[in-house]
Design a protein around this motif. Structure first.
Motif, mmCIF file in Angstrom:
data_model
loop_
_atom_site.group_PDB
_atom_site.id
_atom_site.type_symbol
_atom_site.label_atom_id
_atom_site.label_comp_id
_atom_site.label_asym_id
_atom_site.label_seq_id
_atom_site.Cartn_x
_atom_site.Cartn_y
_atom_site.Cartn_z
ATOM 1 N N SER A 208 0.817 -1.217 0.000
ATOM 2 C CA SER A 208 0.000 0.000 0.000
ATOM 3 C C SER A 208 0.850 1.266 0.000
ATOM 4 O O SER A 208 2.002 1.277 0.431
ATOM 5 N N THR A 209 0.263 2.332 -0.489
ATOM 6 C CA THR A 209 0.916 3.642 -0.459
ATOM 7 C C THR A 209 1.168 4.066 0.978
ATOM 8 O O THR A 209 2.183 4.687 1.268
ATOM 9 N N THR A 210 0.239 3.730 1.854
ATOM 10 C CA THR A 210 0.383 4.082 3.263
ATOM 11 C C THR A 210 1.647 3.444 3.838
ATOM 12 O O THR A 210 2.460 4.117 4.470
ATOM 13 N N TYR A 211 1.836 2.166 3.594
ATOM 14 C CA TYR A 211 3.020 1.476 4.111
ATOM 15 C C TYR A 211 4.291 2.069 3.502
ATOM 16 O O TYR A 211 5.275 2.305 4.208
ATOM 17 N N ARG A 212 4.265 2.317 2.209
ATOM 18 C CA ARG A 212 5.456 2.861 1.544
ATOM 19 C C ARG A 212 5.818 4.252 2.062
ATOM 20 O O ARG A 212 6.968 4.652 1.982
ATOM 21 N N SER A 213 4.826 4.964 2.617
ATOM 22 C CA SER A 213 5.111 6.301 3.155
ATOM 23 C C SER A 213 5.682 6.262 4.574
ATOM 24 O O SER A 213 6.107 7.284 5.095
ATOM 25 N N PHE A 214 5.686 5.084 5.208
ATOM 26 C CA PHE A 214 6.234 4.954 6.559
ATOM 27 C C PHE A 214 7.733 5.264 6.562
ATOM 28 O O PHE A 214 8.448 4.912 5.616
ATOM 29 N N ASN A 215 8.194 5.853 7.678
ATOM 30 C CA ASN A 215 9.632 6.041 7.833
ATOM 31 C C ASN A 215 10.260 4.685 8.177
ATOM 32 O O ASN A 215 9.567 3.711 8.451
ATOM 33 N N ASP A 216 11.573 4.616 8.145
ATOM 34 C CA ASP A 216 12.272 3.350 8.380
ATOM 35 C C ASP A 216 11.959 2.766 9.750
ATOM 36 O O ASP A 216 11.835 1.551 9.901
ATOM 37 N N PHE A 217 11.823 3.629 10.758
ATOM 38 C CA PHE A 217 11.524 3.158 12.109
ATOM 39 C C PHE A 217 10.178 2.431 12.132
ATOM 40 O O PHE A 217 10.067 1.333 12.679
ATOM 41 N N LEU A 218 9.169 3.043 11.521
ATOM 42 C CA LEU A 218 7.837 2.427 11.528
ATOM 43 C C LEU A 218 7.806 1.157 10.668
ATOM 44 O O LEU A 218 7.169 0.177 11.025
#
Length: 108
Positions: free
Chosen positions: A57-67
């Protein structure tokens, strides 16, 4: 039966329509308007593990490395729409996504 999802998700709409056509008593739970509790997230992740998170998902791809490195519970709590949809609870049984096997199991 509870269908967890968001109203703009085409897969959720398709699943909801099919279940209603099959005469199932299904309540739709908009996870944006009515966020999941920690217990609900824990239960979903207990059932499906990391598959509960849609890593495409776009949402997951927008997560920072920590998340991205966090556990699925933290990811879903931070952004509920990262959850793969729909999640369907039918009594004690749980289903993830909407495919022909899930449709056959729930509508026959």
């Amino acid at each position: 039966m509870i269908l967890y999802g968001i109203p703009t998700c085409d897969t959720c709409k398709k699943a909801l329509k099919a279940l209603e056509r099959a005469g199932k008593d299904v309540s739709f739970r908009d996870i944006r308007a009515n966020p999941l509790t920690q217990d609900e997230v824990d239960r979903i992740v207990q059932e499906f593990g990391s598959k509960a998170v849609n890593q495409q998902s776009t949402t997951y791809r927008s997560f920072n490395d920590f998340l991205k490195a966090s556990d699925p519970e933290a990811q879903i709590m931070a952004q509920p729409t990262v959850m793969k949809r729909p999640v369907i609870q039918d009594g004690e049984r749980w289903y993830l996504g909407w495919d022909s096997a899930t449709e056959a199991a729930l509508t026959s």
